[in-house]
Design a protein around this motif. Structure first.
Motif, PDB file in Angstrom:
ATOM      1  N   HIS A 160      75.401  12.316  53.027  1.00 32.39           N
ATOM      2  CA  HIS A 160      74.928  12.348  54.502  1.00 32.39           C
ATOM      3  C   HIS A 160      75.456  13.504  55.327  1.00 32.39           C
ATOM      4  O   HIS A 160      74.561  14.136  56.063  1.00 32.39           O
ATOM      5  CB  HIS A 160      75.615  11.145  55.154  1.00 32.39           C
ATOM      6  N   GLU A 161      76.578  13.942  55.076  1.00 34.72           N
ATOM      7  CA  GLU A 161      77.062  15.348  55.793  1.00 34.72           C
ATOM      8  C   GLU A 161      76.181  16.701  55.297  1.00 34.72           C
ATOM      9  O   GLU A 161      75.834  17.262  56.266  1.00 34.72           O
ATOM     10  CB  GLU A 161      78.406  15.629  55.631  1.00 34.72           C
ATOM     11  N   LEU A 162      75.892  16.497  53.888  1.00 29.31           N
ATOM     12  CA  LEU A 162      75.061  17.803  53.529  1.00 29.31           C
ATOM     13  C   LEU A 162      73.781  17.817  54.077  1.00 29.31           C
ATOM     14  O   LEU A 162      73.154  18.741  54.397  1.00 29.31           O
ATOM     15  CB  LEU A 162      75.222  17.746  51.992  1.00 29.31           C
ATOM     16  N   TRP A 163      73.266  16.509  54.119  1.00 27.15           N
ATOM     17  CA  TRP A 163      71.823  16.245  54.735  1.00 27.15           C
ATOM     18  C   TRP A 163      71.730  16.709  55.984  1.00 27.15           C
ATOM     19  O   TRP A 163      70.777  17.707  56.569  1.00 27.15           O
ATOM     20  CB  TRP A 163      71.222  15.048  54.386  1.00 27.15           C
ATOM     21  N   HIS A 164      72.625  16.644  56.873  1.00 29.66           N
ATOM     22  CA  HIS A 164      72.505  16.928  58.297  1.00 29.66           C
ATOM     23  C   HIS A 164      72.904  18.244  58.463  1.00 29.66           C
ATOM     24  O   HIS A 164      72.465  19.008  59.334  1.00 29.66           O
ATOM     25  CB  HIS A 164      73.474  15.956  59.085  1.00 29.66           C
ATOM     26  N   ALA A 165      73.789  18.876  57.709  1.00 27.46           N
ATOM     27  CA  ALA A 165      73.951  20.258  57.583  1.00 27.46           C
ATOM     28  C   ALA A 165      72.812  21.040  57.317  1.00 27.46           C
ATOM     29  O   ALA A 165      72.882  22.451  57.826  1.00 27.46           O
ATOM     30  CB  ALA A 165      75.125  20.708  56.659  1.00 27.46           C
ATOM     31  N   MET A 166      71.947  20.629  56.491  1.00 29.51           N
ATOM     32  CA  MET A 166      70.639  21.551  56.152  1.00 29.51           C
ATOM     33  C   MET A 166      69.539  21.147  56.949  1.00 29.51           C
ATOM     34  O   MET A 166      68.313  21.684  56.761  1.00 29.51           O
ATOM     35  CB  MET A 166      70.272  21.220  54.826  1.00 29.51           C
ATOM     36  N   LYS A 167      69.514  20.016  57.661  1.00 31.13           N
ATOM     37  CA  LYS A 167      68.452  19.314  58.298  1.00 31.13           C
ATOM     38  C   LYS A 167      68.106  20.250  59.583  1.00 31.13           C
ATOM     39  O   LYS A 167      68.890  20.515  60.427  1.00 31.13           O
ATOM     40  CB  LYS A 167      68.557  17.821  58.748  1.00 31.13           C
ATOM     41  N   GLY A 168      66.687  20.251  59.802  1.00 28.96           N
ATOM     42  CA  GLY A 168      66.411  20.923  60.792  1.00 28.96           C
ATOM     43  C   GLY A 168      66.632  22.499  61.040  1.00 28.96           C
ATOM     44  O   GLY A 168      66.880  23.216  59.892  1.00 28.96           O
ATOM     45  N   ALA A 169      66.630  23.084  62.372  1.00 31.30           N
ATOM     46  CA  ALA A 169      66.703  24.701  62.182  1.00 31.30           C
ATOM     47  C   ALA A 169      68.072  24.798  62.087  1.00 31.30           C
ATOM     48  O   ALA A 169      69.223  24.394  62.719  1.00 31.30           O
ATOM     49  CB  ALA A 169      66.068  25.011  63.551  1.00 31.30           C
ATOM     50  N   ALA A 215      74.006  10.110  45.212  1.00 30.64           N
ATOM     51  CA  ALA A 215      73.690   9.339  46.541  1.00 30.64           C
ATOM     52  C   ALA A 215      72.828  10.131  47.326  1.00 30.64           C
ATOM     53  O   ALA A 215      71.763   9.630  48.038  1.00 30.64           O
ATOM     54  CB  ALA A 215      75.206   9.343  47.124  1.00 30.64           C
ATOM     55  N   TYR A 216      72.597  11.284  47.174  1.00 37.01           N
ATOM     56  CA  TYR A 216      71.869  12.160  48.051  1.00 37.01           C
ATOM     57  C   TYR A 216      70.370  11.930  47.429  1.00 37.01           C
ATOM     58  O   TYR A 216      69.411  11.782  48.654  1.00 37.01           O
ATOM     59  CB  TYR A 216      71.989  13.596  47.753  1.00 37.01           C
ATOM     60  N   TYR A 217      69.949  11.715  46.389  1.00 35.86           N
ATOM     61  CA  TYR A 217      68.713  11.533  45.808  1.00 35.86           C
ATOM     62  C   TYR A 217      68.444   9.912  46.183  1.00 35.86           C
ATOM     63  O   TYR A 217      67.352   9.828  46.658  1.00 35.86           O
ATOM     64  CB  TYR A 217      68.866  11.491  44.287  1.00 35.86           C
ATOM     65  N   LEU A 218      69.261   9.047  45.992  1.00 36.28           N
ATOM     66  CA  LEU A 218      68.981   7.760  46.529  1.00 36.28           C
ATOM     67  C   LEU A 218      68.692   7.607  48.021  1.00 36.28           C
ATOM     68  O   LEU A 218      67.781   7.009  48.306  1.00 36.28           O
ATOM     69  CB  LEU A 218      70.046   6.666  46.092  1.00 36.28           C
ATOM     70  N   GLN A 219      69.606   8.318  48.916  1.00 36.35           N
ATOM     71  CA  GLN A 219      69.328   8.115  50.387  1.00 36.35           C
ATOM     72  C   GLN A 219      68.122   8.933  50.874  1.00 36.35           C
ATOM     73  O   GLN A 219      67.293   8.533  52.016  1.00 36.35           O
ATOM     74  CB  GLN A 219      70.699   8.584  50.959  1.00 36.35           C
ATOM     75  N   TYR A 220      67.830  10.106  50.070  1.00 34.94           N
ATOM     76  CA  TYR A 220      66.971  10.884  50.850  1.00 34.94           C
ATOM     77  C   TYR A 220      65.671  11.081  50.036  1.00 34.94           C
ATOM     78  O   TYR A 220      64.758  12.122  50.304  1.00 34.94           O
ATOM     79  CB  TYR A 220      67.496  12.218  51.374  1.00 34.94           C
ATOM     80  N   SER A 221      65.690  10.597  48.733  1.00 34.49           N
ATOM     81  CA  SER A 221      64.660  10.908  47.667  1.00 34.49           C
ATOM     82  C   SER A 221      64.465  12.636  47.783  1.00 34.49           C
ATOM     83  O   SER A 221      63.355  13.106  47.431  1.00 34.49           O
ATOM     84  CB  SER A 221      63.279  10.156  48.351  1.00 34.49           C
ATOM     85  N   ARG A 222      65.616  13.302  47.513  1.00 39.51           N
ATOM     86  CA  ARG A 222      65.445  14.510  47.484  1.00 39.51           C
ATOM     87  C   ARG A 222      66.399  15.247  46.543  1.00 39.51           C
ATOM     88  O   ARG A 222      67.457  14.518  46.365  1.00 39.51           O
ATOM     89  CB  ARG A 222      65.369  15.446  48.698  1.00 39.51           C
ATOM     90  N   ASP A 223      66.306  16.396  45.807  1.00 42.22           N
ATOM     91  CA  ASP A 223      67.358  16.944  45.031  1.00 42.22           C
ATOM     92  C   ASP A 223      68.214  17.790  45.718  1.00 42.22           C
ATOM     93  O   ASP A 223      67.711  18.817  46.435  1.00 42.22           O
ATOM     94  CB  ASP A 223      66.569  17.647  43.912  1.00 42.22           C
ATOM     95  N   LEU A 224      69.460  17.697  45.699  1.00 39.65           N
ATOM     96  CA  LEU A 224      70.556  18.384  46.525  1.00 39.65           C
ATOM     97  C   LEU A 224      70.470  19.683  46.089  1.00 39.65           C
ATOM     98  O   LEU A 224      70.511  20.670  46.827  1.00 39.65           O
ATOM     99  CB  LEU A 224      71.837  17.540  46.410  1.00 39.65           C
TER     100      LEU A 224
END
Length: 383
Positions: free
Chosen positions: A126-135, A160-169
């Motif tokens: 969750h933290e990594l996703w939001h760290a890279m999300k957006g501008a 967990a990253y793939y399961l939550q966001y369907s993306r490869d970290l």
């Protein structure tokens, strides 16, 4: 909304207990959520299923015998039954409670309460996703997480990253960062660091791939050749050259060593570097590099030496150097709360003279302050 009761319950339970509470909350107050049912078993990060008996009693109630047989040998358990069956509700085990927390709470207090509801790998994801999300990208978040996690933690985080966001970290990191900073992060996220206890004598033998001989010298980088010269580990030679020549090739060699060698092996190499060069490896890195790449390399070194000490340093910087950087304080307290937060508190007080409890109480306020203090806990001397 009784915020005091929320704090008392959620901060005083371990993560496993909070997941059970969330399940009971759903069964008691659950409501239909307008989402397409999913058929992945998402509770929480199942180990490899090697035989039918590995399925827990709780899992079996959602699977027919055919599904049990089909999923032996798999880590991600997929149900072949009707997706509208009760099995589909499993993916909502903690979502209803999290949704209600998001709806009823606000600001940083909401971030704390919601963050506590994630299993550790999910929280990192969750933290990594939001760290890279957006501008823009929060490089400090990437550094704190990836420089400090074990191979097992990285594996679960990627899953967990793939399961939550369907993306490869790894692909997201590659696309959101650049240069040698990106290369080092990608190396770390692969989770290929050597692990396990290393006997000092064995570690020295492994490192003593006959490299360049070094002897007494007047200045760093002036090797003494001839009689009296001693054979030194080739890894030290690479570190020395990387800190002197600063070429792309040497940067790559440096990050390969720091990302792949075991903590025990790196500890010995750092000592060797200090003995021969007369310079601490952190000072050498700071003198040679700058920017996010330099910060990441230093973070790896500090985590090798003393991980709780590194997080104590990061907390102090977040509280005092950046005007109380809320996201950093929240992330570290939640992520380390069931790992080494007690030791982090000790390091903090030893190094900075005041307790972590004292500094949080001084800079935060309201229910947000109360939640952070409850996670941090405190000794009688801290009040």
């Amino acid at each position: 909304c009784d915020k005091d009761l929320l704090i008392d319950i959620l901060t005083q339970r371990c993560n496993a207990q909070r997941l059970v509470i969330a399940e009971a909350y759903l069964s008691t107050f659950g409501r239909e959520i307008p989402e397409k049912p999913q058929n992945w078993y998402h509770y929480p990060f199942q180990p490899l299923i090697t035989k039918a008996s590995d399925f827990t009693k709780h899992q079996k109630q959602f699977f027919c015998p055919k599904c049990v047989a089909q999923n032996v040998g798999k880590r991600h358990i997929k149900c072949a039954c009707d997706p509208t069956s009760p099995f589909s509700e499993i993916v909502q085990l903690h979502k209803d409670l999290v949704s209600d927390l998001k709806e009823k709470l606000s600001n940083h207090f909401k971030e704390v309460m919601v963050g506590l509801m994630y299993p550790p790998p999910s929280y990192d994801a969750h933290e990594l996703w939001h760290a890279m999300k957006g501008a823009g990208t929060d490089e400090n978040c990437l550094i704190d997480i990836l420089a400090s996690r074990t191979n097992g933690e990285i594996f679960q985080m990627r899953e967990a990253y793939y399961l939550q966001y369907s993306r490869d970290l790894q692909e997201d990191i590659y696309s959101e960062t650049s240069g040698h900073f990106r290369d080092t992060l990608v190396n770390l996220v692969q989770g290929t660091r050597e692990e396990g206890y290393t006997d000092p004598a064995t570690a020295a033998q492994d490192a003593m791939v006959m490299g360049q001989p070094w002897g007494n010298r007047g200045t760093l980088g002036t090797p003494a050749w001839g009689r009296g010269a001693t054979w030194r580990p080739v890894m030290f030679q690479v570190l020395w050259e990387a800190c002197q020549k600063r070429t792309g090739e040497h940067k790559t060699l440096l990050q390969m060593i720091l990302c792949n060698k075991s903590y025990q092996q790196l500890w010995l190499v750092f000592q060797e570097f200090q003995t021969i060069s007369g310079q601490d490896i952190v000072d050498a890195i700071n003198g040679c590099y700058d920017g996010s790449f330099q910060e990441l390399l230093v973070a790896i070194v500090l985590c090798v030496r003393d991980k709780p000490g590194y997080f104590a340093y990061r907390l102090y910087s977040a509280i005092h150097d950046f005007g109380f950087h809320n996201k950093t304080v929240i992330r570290i307290l939640i992520a380390r709360s069931e790992i080494d937060l007690m030791t982090i508190r000790q390091r903090y007080k030893e190094r900075y003279g005041k307790s972590l409890f004292h500094d949080i109480k001084h800079f935060a306020s309201g229910h947000y302050e109360k939640a952070l203090l409850a996670i941090c806990a405190g000794d009688a001397d801290d009040y």
